[in-house]
Design a protein around this motif. Sequence first.
Motif, PDB file in Angstrom:
ATOM      1  N   ALA A 293       0.552  -0.724   0.581  1.00 48.97           N
ATOM      2  CA  ALA A 293       0.445  -0.086  -0.016  1.00 48.97           C
ATOM      3  C   ALA A 293       0.862   1.239  -0.140  1.00 48.97           C
ATOM      4  O   ALA A 293       2.184   1.079   0.704  1.00 48.97           O
ATOM      5  N   LEU A 294       0.379   2.541  -0.703  1.00 44.14           N
ATOM      6  CA  LEU A 294       0.928   3.427  -0.561  1.00 44.14           C
ATOM      7  C   LEU A 294       1.275   4.224   1.219  1.00 44.14           C
ATOM      8  O   LEU A 294       2.367   5.090   0.960  1.00 44.14           O
ATOM      9  N   PHE A 295       0.286   3.678   1.275  1.00 39.43           N
ATOM     10  CA  PHE A 295       0.445   4.576   3.172  1.00 39.43           C
ATOM     11  C   PHE A 295      -0.289   3.244   4.404  1.00 39.43           C
ATOM     12  O   PHE A 295      -0.128   2.486   3.682  1.00 39.43           O
ATOM     13  N   THR A 296       0.962   3.394   5.463  1.00 37.57           N
ATOM     14  CA  THR A 296       0.160   2.535   5.983  1.00 37.57           C
ATOM     15  C   THR A 296      -1.667   2.807   7.061  1.00 37.57           C
ATOM     16  O   THR A 296      -1.906   3.896   6.538  1.00 37.57           O
ATOM     17  N   ASN A 297      -1.219   1.770   7.236  1.00 36.72           N
ATOM     18  CA  ASN A 297      -2.689   1.493   7.726  1.00 36.72           C
ATOM     19  C   ASN A 297      -4.063   1.822   7.206  1.00 36.72           C
ATOM     20  O   ASN A 297      -5.476   2.579   7.282  1.00 36.72           O
ATOM     21  N   VAL A 298      -4.095   2.158   5.828  1.00 34.53           N
ATOM     22  CA  VAL A 298      -5.274   2.512   4.131  1.00 34.53           C
ATOM     23  C   VAL A 298      -6.241   1.195   4.509  1.00 34.53           C
ATOM     24  O   VAL A 298      -5.704  -0.127   4.678  1.00 34.53           O
ATOM     25  N   PRO A 299      -7.075   0.872   4.203  1.00 35.04           N
ATOM     26  CA  PRO A 299      -7.881  -0.028   3.513  1.00 35.04           C
ATOM     27  C   PRO A 299      -7.715  -0.800   2.571  1.00 35.04           C
ATOM     28  O   PRO A 299      -7.210   0.108   1.213  1.00 35.04           O
TER      29      PRO A 299
END
Length: 373
Positions: A293-299
């Motif tokens: 994912a591009l960022f942490t904790n994203v859906p």
Amino acid sequence: MTSRRFAAIALPCLILTVLAVGSVAQKGPEPPRRPGAQGHGTTLLPNGWTIAPAGRHMSIGDLPLAMVESPDGNFLVVTNNGYAKPSLTIVDLRRGDVASRTTVDHAWLGLAWHPDGRRVFSSGAGQTTVNEFYWANARLTAGGVYAIGRDTQRPMPGINRPEPVEQSFVGGIAISPDGRFVYAVQVFGEAVTLVELKSGIVRRTVDVGAEPYTCLVSPDGKVLYVSVWGGAKVMMFDAATLDPIGEVAVGEHPNAMVLSKDGRRLFVACANTNAVWVVDLAARVAREQISIALFTNVPEGSTPNALALSPDGETLLVANADNNTVAVVDIAEPNKSEVEGFIPTGWYPTDVQYSKDGSKIFVLSGKGLSSLP
């Protein structure tokens, strides 16, 4: 301390925003941004995303799904499967253009070179076949057609008898290292089939219990791996007999697979997660999940759908269809994989591959660089 810092940042931003709105009000409304080229190599998509893909681009036809490099490294064979009639497109990598195009009645993501280097095999999709093509002078000529399908029957709501529905639909395919067999997954038929190429005889078809996506043969030709999209697992079979020899649970919607250079790890892209699952084949368990994912904790929503291994075996490329990126992952050390960064791509990447010499990366953008009529 943290909340004060955020408050201090937010206030000047709010002031700047107000000033900007006041300034615009005096000049009149800004013209609407319309999807399409925005200049400086960027494109606004109809969904509101902006892409700025790296690299050099060429148009090769509707919805390219898969590619294989010719044995001499001079050409790519690409399967196109969009609105127009399906085709197999030959890309000349030396000149950077399309050398030829062969239209076919049916095709999908299944695509494989025969070890003799003179034949290409393609998924027959709804035709429920594997189709053979002869390779010469950067062109493909139709060869044999290997029928493997069976009509699937499923109960229809309100009807007491099963009604025939679509045929089995061939997804991914693979060729045995010795060139004797072709393996094909039947998506709607929920099965995998073994065909002897010399005779054209279907040696065996085995149920997998849910919709499969593709298959992969081990380099020694002993094991066949099948990613079961509808079952969140990878199944393993004896490649000579299709006898089941095990299975491993992975994330939802497993699709593309690639083996580590030493053959000890199987990397599995799982489209309904933001991760590539790494299977320890000796233990037959998924030991690691590589977040792409591009960022942490994203859906969930990155949709990893294609994988490629560098020639030295230390870097994994992951096509993220719904992020319009290719993740670059250092996999040199087992269980300690690390994402090194992302390559911006065109709209909806569907496949990624290193050139044979490792000097180039090829990426298929399923929807191109902009929306079209």
